[in-house]
Design a protein around this motif. Structure first.
Motif, short mmCIF file in Angstrom:
data_model
loop_
_atom_site.label_atom_id
_atom_site.label_comp_id
_atom_site.label_asym_id
_atom_site.label_seq_id
_atom_site.Cartn_x
_atom_site.Cartn_y
_atom_site.Cartn_z
N VAL B 29 0.84 -1.20 0.00
CA VAL B 29 0.00 0.00 0.00
C VAL B 29 0.87 1.25 0.00
CG1 VAL B 29 -1.71 1.33 1.30
CG2 VAL B 29 -1.87 -1.17 1.23
N THR B 30 1.85 1.26 0.90
CA THR B 30 2.71 2.43 1.03
C THR B 30 3.48 2.66 -0.27
OG1 THR B 30 2.89 1.99 3.39
CG2 THR B 30 4.53 3.47 2.45
N GLN B 31 3.99 1.58 -0.84
CA GLN B 31 4.73 1.72 -2.09
C GLN B 31 3.82 2.22 -3.21
OE1 GLN B 31 8.21 1.27 -2.33
NE2 GLN B 31 7.67 2.48 -4.15
N ALA B 32 2.58 1.75 -3.21
CA ALA B 32 1.64 2.20 -4.24
C ALA B 32 1.44 3.71 -4.16
CB ALA B 32 0.30 1.48 -4.08
N LEU B 34 3.59 5.85 -2.76
CA LEU B 34 4.85 6.52 -3.12
C LEU B 34 4.99 6.56 -4.64
CD1 LEU B 34 7.16 4.97 -0.36
CD2 LEU B 34 6.43 7.37 -0.52
N ASP B 35 4.57 5.48 -5.31
CA ASP B 35 4.63 5.45 -6.78
C ASP B 35 3.70 6.52 -7.37
OD1 ASP B 35 6.37 3.37 -6.54
OD2 ASP B 35 4.93 1.80 -7.10
N ARG B 36 2.54 6.62 -6.77
CA ARG B 36 1.56 7.61 -7.26
C ARG B 36 2.12 9.04 -7.08
NH1 ARG B 36 -2.88 8.56 -10.57
NH2 ARG B 36 -4.15 10.23 -9.65
N ILE B 37 2.74 9.26 -5.92
CA ILE B 37 3.33 10.58 -5.67
C ILE B 37 4.39 10.86 -6.74
CG2 ILE B 37 4.79 11.91 -4.08
CD1 ILE B 37 3.35 10.34 -1.76
N ALA B 38 5.23 9.86 -7.00
CA ALA B 38 6.28 10.04 -8.00
C ALA B 38 5.68 10.32 -9.37
CB ALA B 38 7.17 8.81 -8.05
N ALA B 39 4.52 9.71 -9.63
CA ALA B 39 3.92 9.85 -10.97
C ALA B 39 3.21 11.18 -11.16
CB ALA B 39 2.93 8.69 -11.20
N VAL B 40 2.52 11.66 -10.12
CA VAL B 40 1.65 12.84 -10.35
C VAL B 40 2.04 14.09 -9.57
CG1 VAL B 40 -0.29 11.30 -10.85
CG2 VAL B 40 -0.08 12.32 -8.57
N ASP B 41 2.90 13.97 -8.59
CA ASP B 41 3.10 15.17 -7.77
C ASP B 41 3.89 16.26 -8.48
OD1 ASP B 41 2.13 16.17 -5.26
OD2 ASP B 41 4.24 16.49 -4.75
N GLY B 42 4.57 15.90 -9.56
CA GLY B 42 5.21 16.93 -10.37
C GLY B 42 4.17 17.91 -10.90
N LYS B 43 2.96 17.41 -11.13
CA LYS B 43 1.88 18.28 -11.62
C LYS B 43 1.10 18.93 -10.49
CE LYS B 43 1.10 15.28 -15.60
NZ LYS B 43 0.27 14.17 -16.07
N PRO B 125 2.11 4.70 8.47
CA PRO B 125 3.29 5.23 7.75
C PRO B 125 3.04 6.67 7.30
CG PRO B 125 2.63 3.05 6.92
CD PRO B 125 1.53 3.53 7.81
N ILE B 126 3.97 7.55 7.62
CA ILE B 126 3.82 8.96 7.23
C ILE B 126 4.50 9.17 5.88
CG2 ILE B 126 4.33 11.35 7.86
CD1 ILE B 126 4.24 10.43 10.82
N LEU B 127 3.69 9.47 4.87
CA LEU B 127 4.20 9.58 3.50
C LEU B 127 5.05 10.82 3.29
CD1 LEU B 127 0.90 8.58 1.67
CD2 LEU B 127 3.00 7.21 1.76
N GLY B 128 4.74 11.89 4.03
CA GLY B 128 5.50 13.12 3.85
C GLY B 128 4.72 14.31 4.36
N LYS B 129 5.23 15.50 4.03
CA LYS B 129 4.67 16.74 4.52
C LYS B 129 4.04 17.51 3.35
CE LYS B 129 5.43 17.67 8.38
NZ LYS B 129 6.57 18.20 9.15
N THR B 130 2.85 18.03 3.59
CA THR B 130 2.11 18.64 2.48
C THR B 130 2.18 20.17 2.50
OG1 THR B 130 0.07 18.55 3.74
CG2 THR B 130 0.52 16.70 2.26
N ASN B 131 2.01 20.69 1.30
CA ASN B 131 2.16 22.13 1.05
C ASN B 131 1.01 22.93 1.67
OD1 ASN B 131 3.39 24.39 -0.03
ND2 ASN B 131 2.59 24.10 -2.10
N LEU B 132 1.28 24.20 1.91
CA LEU B 132 0.30 25.06 2.56
C LEU B 132 0.66 26.51 2.28
CD1 LEU B 132 1.23 25.47 6.30
CD2 LEU B 132 2.70 24.27 4.70
N ASP B 133 -0.31 27.38 2.47
CA ASP B 133 0.01 28.81 2.47
C ASP B 133 0.95 29.06 3.65
OD1 ASP B 133 -1.68 30.21 0.41
OD2 ASP B 133 -3.27 29.14 1.50
N GLU B 134 1.90 29.95 3.46
CA GLU B 134 2.91 30.22 4.48
C GLU B 134 2.25 30.46 5.85
OE1 GLU B 134 5.43 33.54 3.55
OE2 GLU B 134 6.72 33.20 5.30
N PHE B 135 2.67 29.67 6.83
CA PHE B 135 2.11 29.74 8.19
C PHE B 135 0.58 29.60 8.17
CE2 PHE B 135 6.31 31.52 9.07
CZ PHE B 135 6.67 30.73 10.17
#
Lengths: 501, 528
Positions: B29-32, B34-43, B125-135
């Motif tokens: 599941v986690t790898q799936a 991470l693969d999805r992040i690698a595939a689409v997070d550039g966009k 499992p914590i996949l990572g940290k997500t973007n936000l408006d500053e503070f």
């Protein structure tokens, strides 16, 4: 540049002083005001800290319940009302000793307010000081400015900060303006701070050591012409950290203000720094009532509620008030009124109590503190308690005298050794080779020499004029460099001359 | 669609079941994901940091425990092995925490937020940290110092804010769950514009310890997910008393999952807030809102109208209280102890000037704007008129809620007045930007809980519309009870989840012509 001053007498002749004090008391709670880090003095810098004390992103404060209890006790001992509900506020200002760049402090909702403290002056006069409030706050970190001439942040090459003190719980006790002290203002200042220190010490809520900054005093002084109601402009002398310094600082500021007013200039409203070496103050930063700290209620803390039941429970735990305690101690110790007042005025009542607790009799404790230590403190220009004499030292010295190991003169010498850091009394006696000569042979030798040197005195003694014996004893003591037991010497002289004692 | 693509489209609840039944592994599941992040997070640019190694290690640990069986396997949390993304306002050991600001770039927290400790305890499992408006200051994620996040429904549009990263990550199937923070709508409004679910719990319901504060009296951490049940599951992990947050409620947690599973609105009174729809709301938003009302009525709820006359002052009061608290909360970012330090280029090197230079360089415009507003509002002579009056408005809003909840069990409104607008469209008009939160702010001002769920697509632009439910303080369970019913009615109408209609981000389509992500940081996309 030194400021002009008038003599204290002239200042008093022309002006009426008004005083005000802010006394900060560091509480001796196990942990800090808003974090679980230890509240311990003197450790390696920046070790008694956690993320809260360092103001890390995301941290939140949690109020220390023991600190609240201690604050309520202080309020009750100062005859204050205790707020049923009160809040903390944020005092916003940028300075590197405050890791959040705001201090969490009570502002318009102090936990204790509207109290008073009766302060006894040296001649027994009782002066009532009105207490405006006692509020809780956190201490800031300790900055040390390196390089530069002044030891201040301006001009320093760099500054070191120790956040161990950051978040230490403080209670700030603020008086109402104190009017009517007149020429006794300096004495009252000292007596007031001493009384506050005594209270927090007896409550057990603070270590109350002024030399460690457990009790710190900011002294406000203003003068006005006699008969005028409106107050003059005040100065605030910060961090005056001994009882003697409080007295001196108030006296100095009165003399300085008087000179400023005499010159026709207005007094500048400012903070002043106290200098123990010159016993003067110098200008700090300008302080106006318009300083804008943008106070607002601390949103990270829920209001503190002190139920009446809780307050009464705490009231029931309060120790006896200082005046009652003094009465009891005087009776217990069997001191005369004069003896006891001298003890109080010398500021050694607590020390005598501790010495008695350590095993000395009341008479012995008084003899040592009043006879030996107070004088030395005066010479060293410190409060007697700050000289560094432990009660156990006195008990040990006294025991040596009673056992006949040393005499009083030697004991005094040993005390000097202890204060000079040479070791324990036993070590010093050993090192300095101090011991009463108790072997009769060398004494008899010295006695024979003394009798031979003063045959006329020997004759007088033989004829029954026993008071003449002092001259021979003196000779013996001189020859033995004071190490002889004078009583034994007397016995031996009489024996030698065949006279009945 | 590959097998992995099927995995990432499962709900957290379904993943949890399959993991427990050992039909799938946590590592798969986690790898799936991470693969999805690698595939689409550039966009999409939902992530500021991807935490692949640690996430896989936690997943492997869960798999090992399950494989070994016995008591340890029995004791695993229901969400053990279900991955999650964390808004980068929440501090984490082992990953950077930036708050979307240059001033914290590269900073690593020495401690975990309470909610992160709870995620770790549940072995999620914590996949990572997500973007936000500053503070967390903004409604579009355009105020991130590390570039905007793009709405998976239309990459030219905003994903909402401040938690656009968390919402977009969940909407783009880059995570099944995420944590957000909500000060004026930062969980709910991004949920609305991305077709996802977001919940702002009762103030004090979830510990704020470790959430970098914007406005302490308004901030709340909450769940972001694709379904109402998933939010309930996550809410249950992070909620409950925390002795490190003195504003945390001492109450035991209600069974929110049970509320979501046994959704029922029969005989319930649902109040429409007169002031929170109609004028100023996009027609397509209003239409979807009315449809939801009809569905609830059909399910046996009684729809009543309530009036909250003081809500019209909420936005104004919010923009005094929030910046006031923020001006003080952000004072600690001064370059003295951590984060960015900038030395003045000329003139004397005093501590004030170093602090000034650091803050000038480290904070973005919106942050500076709010610090200045707040500093002004708290100043001597203005305090009573600004901060004091705003606090009075706050009391009036609370009374409006009290009166409304005397007539209705839950309240309902559109979550946001419009669907997602175009990136850049409102960037130079702060007031227009602030209006996005007009329907969400009252809940923060009163401390009551709110939930946003997808209400369908607006007729005019085909973009998601959010429906907001509000409940009395400490009655978060009602949101899940009602939300689950509305969700199932809507999905029955749509024939499946709304996100099934979102464009594919990998298949060749119109959206592939979207511009590349601007200003992506070096740490972005798989580094850790």
């Amino acid at each position: 540049m030194t400021d002009a001053t008038l003599s204290f007498e002239e200042a008093m002749e022309k002006y009426d002083p008004v005083l005000g004090f802010e006394v900060h008391v560091e509480l001796n709670t196990k942990t800090k005001m808003f974090s679980s880090a230890p509240n311990v003095f003197g450790d390696e810098p920046n070790t008694n800290v956690n993320e809260v004390d360092l103001g890390m992103p995301g941290v939140l404060p949690v109020v220390n319940k023991t600190a609240i209890e201690s604050s309520i006790k202080i309020g009750l001992a100062l005859n204050c009302k205790i707020a049923e509900r009160c809040r903390f506020a944020r005092k916003n200002y940028f300075y590197p000793d405050t890791p959040k760049n705001f201090q969490t402090s009570q502002y318009d909702e102090p936990i204790a307010y509207d109290g008073y403290l009766d302060v006894e002056l040296s001649d027994g006069t009782v002066f009532r000081v009105e207490i405006e409030r006692a509020h809780m706050e956190e201490d800031a970190g300790k900055l040390t400015h390196m390089g530069g001439a002044t030891g201040r942040i301006q001009g320093a090459d760099y500054s070191l900060v120790d956040y161990n003190r950051s978040g230490v719980p403080l209670v700030e006790i603020v008086t109402k303006p104190i009017e009517g002290a007149g020429s006794r203002a300096p004495e009252l200042a000292k007596a007031y701070v001493a009384a506050v220190r005594e209270i927090v010490k007896n409550l057990g809520v603070s270590d109350a050591k002024m030399e460690r900054g457990n009790v710190r005093c900011d002294a406000n002084v203003s003068l006005r012409p006699h008969g005028r109601e409106r107050f003059g402009i005040r100065s605030e002398t910060k961090n005056v950290n001994s009882l003697r310094a409080v007295e001196h600082a108030v006296r100095y500021e009165i003399q300085r203000h008087a000179a400023v007013l005499d010159s026709g200039e207005p007094v500048t409203q400012e903070t002043r720094h106290w200098h123990e070496d010159t016993r003067t103050t110098t200008s700090g930063r300008a302080k106006s009532d318009a300083d804008d700290y943008r106070y607002f209620p601390e949103p990270d803390l829920v209001p503190i509620t002190a139920s009446r039941e809780w307050v009464e429970e705490l009231r029931a735990t309060l120790p006896e008030p200082p005046a009652a305690r003094r009465k009891r101690l005087q009776a217990d110790w069997g001191y005369s009124d004069l003896e006891f007042r001298d003890v109080v005025n010398a500021g050694v009542m607590d020390e005598i109590e501790e010495t008695i607790a350590a095993g000395a009799t009341a008479t012995v404790a008084r003899k040592w503190w009043m006879g030996e230590i107070v004088g030395r403190a005066k010479t060293a220009d410190v409060d007697p308690g700050q000289l560094g004499v432990a009660p156990a030292t006195i008990v040990e010295l006294n025991q040596m005298v009673e056992d006949g190991k040393i005499n009083n003169k030697m004991a005094s010498e040993v005390l000097d050794g202890v204060l000079a850091g040479e070791g324990t009394p036993a070590e010093i006696v050993e090192k300095r080779g101090l011991a009463v000569v108790s072997d009769d042979a060398p004494l008899l030798e010295a006695i024979d020499a003394a009798l031979a040197a003063q045959p006329d005195v020997a004759d007088k003694i033989r004829a029954g004029k026993l008071q003449a014996i002092g001259a021979i004893v003196g000779g013996v003591m001189k020859a033995t460099r004071g190490q002889a037991d004078a009583g034994r010497v007397k016995e031996l002289i009489l024996q030698r001359l065949g006279v009945e004692g | 669609m590959t097998e992995n693509n099927e995995l990432i489209r499962l709900t957290a609840a379904a993943l949890a079941e399959k993991l427990a039944a050992r039909e799938i592994t946590a590592v798969e599941v986690t790898q799936a994901y991470l693969d999805r992040i690698a595939a689409v997070d550039g966009k999409v640019h939902a992530f500021l940091h991807v935490n692949a190694d640690e996430a896989l290690a936690v997943a492997a640990e869960v798999d090992a425990i399950r494989a070994a069986g016995g008591a340890a396997a029995e004791e695993l949390h229901v969400l053990a092995g279900v991955p999650i993304a964390v808004k980068d306002l929440i501090v984490t050991i082992g990953q950077p925490t930036t708050a979307g600001s240059k001033i914290l770039e590269g900073w690593h927290s020495p401690y975990d937020a309470t909610v992160v400790e709870r995620l770790r305890a549940a072995k999620m499992p914590i996949l990572g940290k997500t973007n936000l408006d500053e503070f967390a200051m903004g409604s579009s994620t355009e105020h991130s110092a590390f570039g905007p996040t793009h709405n998976p429904w239309d990459l030219d549009r905003i994903p909402g804010g401040s938690g656009g990263g968390s919402a977009a990550a969940v909407a783009a199937f880059e995570a099944p769950l995420a944590l957000g923070t909500d000060t004026g709508g930062s969980i709910r409004q991004p949920g609305a514009v991305t077709g996802t679910v977001g919940v702002k719990p009762t103030y004090g319901g979830v510990s704020r310890y470790g959430a970098i504060a914007m406005a302490s009296s308004l901030d709340q951490i909450g769940p972001v997910s694709r379904t109402v049940l998933d939010s309930a599951l996550l809410h249950q992990v992070i909620g409950g008393h925390d002795p490190r947050d003195s504003t945390s409620l001492p109450d035991p947690m209600e069974d929110l999952v049970a509320a979501a599973r046994t959704g029922n609105v029969e005989g319930m009174k649902i109040g429409i807030i007169k002031e929170l729809h109609g004028e100023g709301y996009q027609a397509g938003v209003e239409n979807r809102f009315n449809e939801s009302l009809e569905l609830l009525k059909g399910a046996g709820a009684e729809i009543v109208e309530v009036s909250c006359p003081n809500f019209k002052y909420a936005l104004g009061a919010y923009y005094l209280i929030m910046p006031s608290e923020a001006s003080s909360n952000l004072a600690k970012f001064d370059g003295v102890r951590y984060g960015l330090r900038v030395l003045p280029e000329q003139g004397p090197m005093t501590i004030e000037r170093v602090m000034g230079a650091t803050r000038a360089a480290g904070f973005g415009d919106e942050v500076k704007r709010r610090i200045i507003l707040g500093t002004y509002a708290l100043s001597a002579g203005y305090y009573d008129a600004y901060y004091g009056s705003a606090q009075k408005v706050r009391t009036l809003i609370q009374r409006d809620f009290d009166a409304a909840f005397a007539k209705a069990d839950v309240l309902i409104s559109p979550t946001a007045p419009t669907t997602a607008f175009k990136l850049g469209e409102k960037l130079n008009d702060p007031l227009a930007m602030y209006l996005n939160d007009v329907a969400t702010i009252p809940a923060n001002m009163a401390g009551v809980p709110g939930l946003s769920l997808p209400g369908g697509l607006a007729d005019e632009d085909g973009l998601p519309v959010g429906i907001q439910l509000l409940a009395p303080a400490r009655q978060d369970a009602r949101l899940y009870r009602v939300g689950a019913v509305l969700e199932s009615l809507l999905e029955a109408q749509w024939g499946g989840p709304l996100l099934d209609r979102a464009p594919s981000l990998t298949a060749p389509s119109l959206t592939d012509s979207a511009p590349a992500v601007a200003g992506a940081p070096a740490s972005h996309g798989g580094s850790h």
